[in-house]
Design an enzyme around this catalytic site. Structure first.
Site, short mmCIF file in Angstrom:
data_model
loop_
_atom_site.label_atom_id
_atom_site.label_comp_id
_atom_site.label_asym_id
_atom_site.label_seq_id
_atom_site.Cartn_x
_atom_site.Cartn_y
_atom_site.Cartn_z
N TYR A 112 15.83 30.57 7.35
CA TYR A 112 15.48 31.36 8.05
C TYR A 112 15.16 31.02 9.16
CZ TYR A 112 12.80 31.09 3.41
OH TYR A 112 12.27 31.41 2.18
N LYS B 85 1.12 -1.20 -0.04
CA LYS B 85 -0.11 -0.32 0.22
C LYS B 85 1.08 1.69 -0.09
CE LYS B 85 -0.48 -0.17 4.97
NZ LYS B 85 -1.05 -0.97 6.25
C1 LIG Z 1 0.02 -1.80 6.92
C2 LIG Z 1 -0.64 -3.14 6.70
C3 LIG Z 1 0.07 -4.11 7.26
C4 LIG Z 1 1.01 -4.30 7.38
O1 LIG Z 1 2.29 -3.74 8.89
P1 LIG Z 1 3.37 -3.47 8.20
O2 LIG Z 1 3.79 -2.95 10.43
O3 LIG Z 1 4.27 -2.23 8.03
O4 LIG Z 1 4.15 -4.56 8.84
C5 LIG Z 1 -0.87 -5.39 7.86
N1 LIG Z 1 -2.22 -5.40 7.89
C6 LIG Z 1 -2.72 -4.46 8.06
C7 LIG Z 1 -4.56 -4.43 7.60
C8 LIG Z 1 -2.30 -2.83 7.19
O5 LIG Z 1 -2.89 -2.01 7.29
#
Ligand SMILES: *Cc1c(COP(=O)(O)O)cnc(C)c1O
Length: 408
Positions: free
Chosen positions: A301, A37
C-alpha cells in the site's frame, strides 16, 4: 495444529528456568515472584508459571483476580498476588481461590472484609446443610470435615491482603496522606479476624537510581508506620526486574520478576546477554508466495518502497492484526535462511513483503522476526526500536492467531 503453522511463537521453557536461576543468583535471599500478568507477557501464563516455579520462584503475580483464577484452574497452587481491581471489584472470588489481593484504600479494605464475611457465611450454611442432610440414625459428626468449612480447596480464612502504598509512582497504592487511615482500618479488621495483612508493597518509577532510592526511603517509612499501627506484614516488596538487578537495597523480602523472566532487558541499551538472560520467545511466520519483479516495482500500500533492480519479493503471512507493528514498515529486521533483511513497504493487516534482491527463497521458508540473538535472530529490541516502543509492548501484543509451542 498444523506441522508448519503460518504463525508460530516458540517458547523455550529452559530459557525461562535459566532466567529465574540467573536472577536468584543475583538477588540472594530474596524470594522470587514470577509476574505472569497479560498472559505471561504474551508467552502463556500457566506454562511460564510452571517453569518459573520449577526453577525456584515461590510466588506468582498477576494484575487482576481473573488472571489469578485462571492460574488456579490450570492447577497452580503457589501463593498468588493480584493488584489491580475495578471499582466494582468482587473479592469473594479472590478469597475462594486463595488469591492475595493488593489493596490501596480503606474502601478496598472494606470491600475485602465484606467479601470475607459473605464467604464465611456461605461456609456456615454449607456446614448446616451437611448436618441437615445427614441420614437419620447416623451419628452426629464430631466436627465438620475440613473440606466443608469452605467451598473451595484454596479458600483463605481470614482473607489475605497486601497493602499497596504509593511511594511516588502516582499509580495505585495509598498516598502518604491516607496511610494512617488505611493502616488503622487494616489493623482493626485484622484484630476482628476478618482479614490478615500478610504483605506490604510499592512499585518504582525507574526514573533514576536517585528517584528509586527516594521511593525506597518513603517505603521504609510506610513499613514502620504500618508496624506502629499494629500490623506485622511478613512480605515486604518493592523491586521489579530493573531494581532487582541493579539496586540491591530494594530487594527486601521478595522481588517481582516480570520482563527478566522472559529473558528480556528492562534497561535501554543493555542486552539480554549482558544481563545473563536468554530471550524465551522466537516469533516466526512463513513465506507464502515468491515472485520476480522488474526494477521500479511498487511494493504494498502507498508504494512506500520501490525495487531498484530486478528483484525477488517474498510475501510473509503476518500483519498488524497479529501484533506486528505497522511502524516496522521499511525499518524492522527479519531473518530468512540465515540472512537478515528489512521489511519492505507497508505492513498490512495480514501480510508484509521482503525484498530478497537475488537471494534464494521458497514458499514455506521460515521468517523469524525475533528470537535469541545468540542463535543469530534479530532481538525483540530491534523491533521495539523500529516501532518506537519497548520490548514489553512487542511481546505482550502478539496476537491470538499465533500458535504457541513450548520447548520443555
Ligand atoms: C508488571 C509489574 C511488575 C513486573 O515488572 P517488570 O519490569 O516486568 O519486571 C512488578 N510489579 C508490578 C506492580 C507490576 O505491575
Amino acid at each position: 495444529m498444523s506441522e508448519h503453522p503460518l504463525r508460530l511463537a516458540t517458547i523455550d521453557l529452559a530459557a525461562v528456568r535459566h532466567n529465574v536461576l540467573a536472577v536468584k543468583a543475583v538477588v540472594g535471599d530474596a524470594d522470587v515472584m514470577a509476574v505472569v500478568k497479560a498472559g505471561g507477557y504474551g508467552h502463556g501464563a500457566a506454562e511460564i508459571a510452571r517453569a518459573a516455579v520449577t526453577a525456584g520462584a515461590t510466588w506468582l503475580g498477576v494484575a487482576d483476580v481473573d488472571e489469578g483464577v485462571a492460574l488456579r484452574e490450570a492447577g497452580l497452587t503457589e501463593p498468588i498476588l493480584a493488584w489491580l481491581h475495578g471499582p466494582e471489584a468482587y473479592f469473594d472470588v479472590a478469597i475462594r481461590y486463595g488469591i492475595d489481593v493488593g489493596v490501596s484504600s480503606v474502601a478496598q479494605l472494606d470491600a475485602v472484609a465484606g467479601a470475607a464475611r459473605r464467604v464465611a457465611g456461605d461456609a456456615v450454611i454449607d456446614g448446616a446443610e451437611a448436618l441437615a442432610g445427614r441420614p437419620s440414625g447416623s451419628e452426629p459428626a464430631e466436627t465438620p470435615a475440613v473440606g466443608r468449612q469452605t467451598r473451595d480447596d484454596h479458600a483463605a480464612t481470614p482473607a489475605r491482603v497486601q497493602i499497596k502504598v504509593d511511594t511516588g509512582l502516582g499509580r495505585n497504592g495509598a498516598v502518604e496522606a491516607d496511610w494512617v487511615a488505611v493502616f488503622a482500618r487494616a489493623a482493626e479488621l485484622e484484630a476482628g479476624g476478618v482479614l490478615s495483612v500478610v504483605g506490604i508493597f510499592s512499585h518504582l518509577s525507574n526514573a533514576s537510581d536517585d528517584d528509586d532510592l527516594e521511593q525506597l526511603a518513603r517505603f521504609e517509612s510506610a513499613v514502620e508506620q504500618a508496624r506502629g499501627a499494629g500490623l506485622n506484614p511478613a512480605i515486604i516488596h518493592l523491586a521489579a526486574t530493573a531494581a532487582a538487578l541493579r539496586l540491591a537495597e530494594t530487594r527486601l523480602s521478595l522481588v517481582r520478576l516480570g520482563i527478566g523472566l522472559y529473558g528480556l532487558s528492562p534497561f535501554d541499551g543493555v542486552t539480554s546477554a549482558e544481563l545473563g538472560l536468554r530471550p524465551a520467545m522466537t516469533l516466526e511466520g512463513r513465506v507464502i508466495a515468491v515472485k520476480r519483479v522488474p526494477p521500479e516495482s511498487g511494493v504494498s500500500y502507498g508504494y512506500t518502497y520501490r525495487t531498484t533492480t530486478e528483484s525477488t519479493l517474498a510475501l510473509v503471512g503476518l500483519g498488524y492484526a497479529d501484533g506486528i507493528p505497522r511502524l516496522g514498515s521499511n525499518r524492522a529486521p527479519v531473518w530468512i535462511n540465515g540472512n537478515t533483511y528489512t521489511v519492505t513497504g507497508r505492513i498490512a493487516m495480514d501480510q508484509f513483503v521482503v525484498d530478497m534482491h537475488d537471494d534464494a527463497v521458497e514458499v514455506g521458508d521460515r521468517v523469524v522476526l525475533f528470537g535469541d540473538p545468540a542463535e543469530g535472530y534479530p532481538a525483540v529490541e530491534e523491533w521495539a526500536e523500529a516501532a518506537e516502543t519497548i520490548n514489553y509492548e512487542i511481546v505482550t501484543r502478539i496476537g491470538p492467531r499465533f500458535e504457541r509451542r513450548y520447548l520443555a
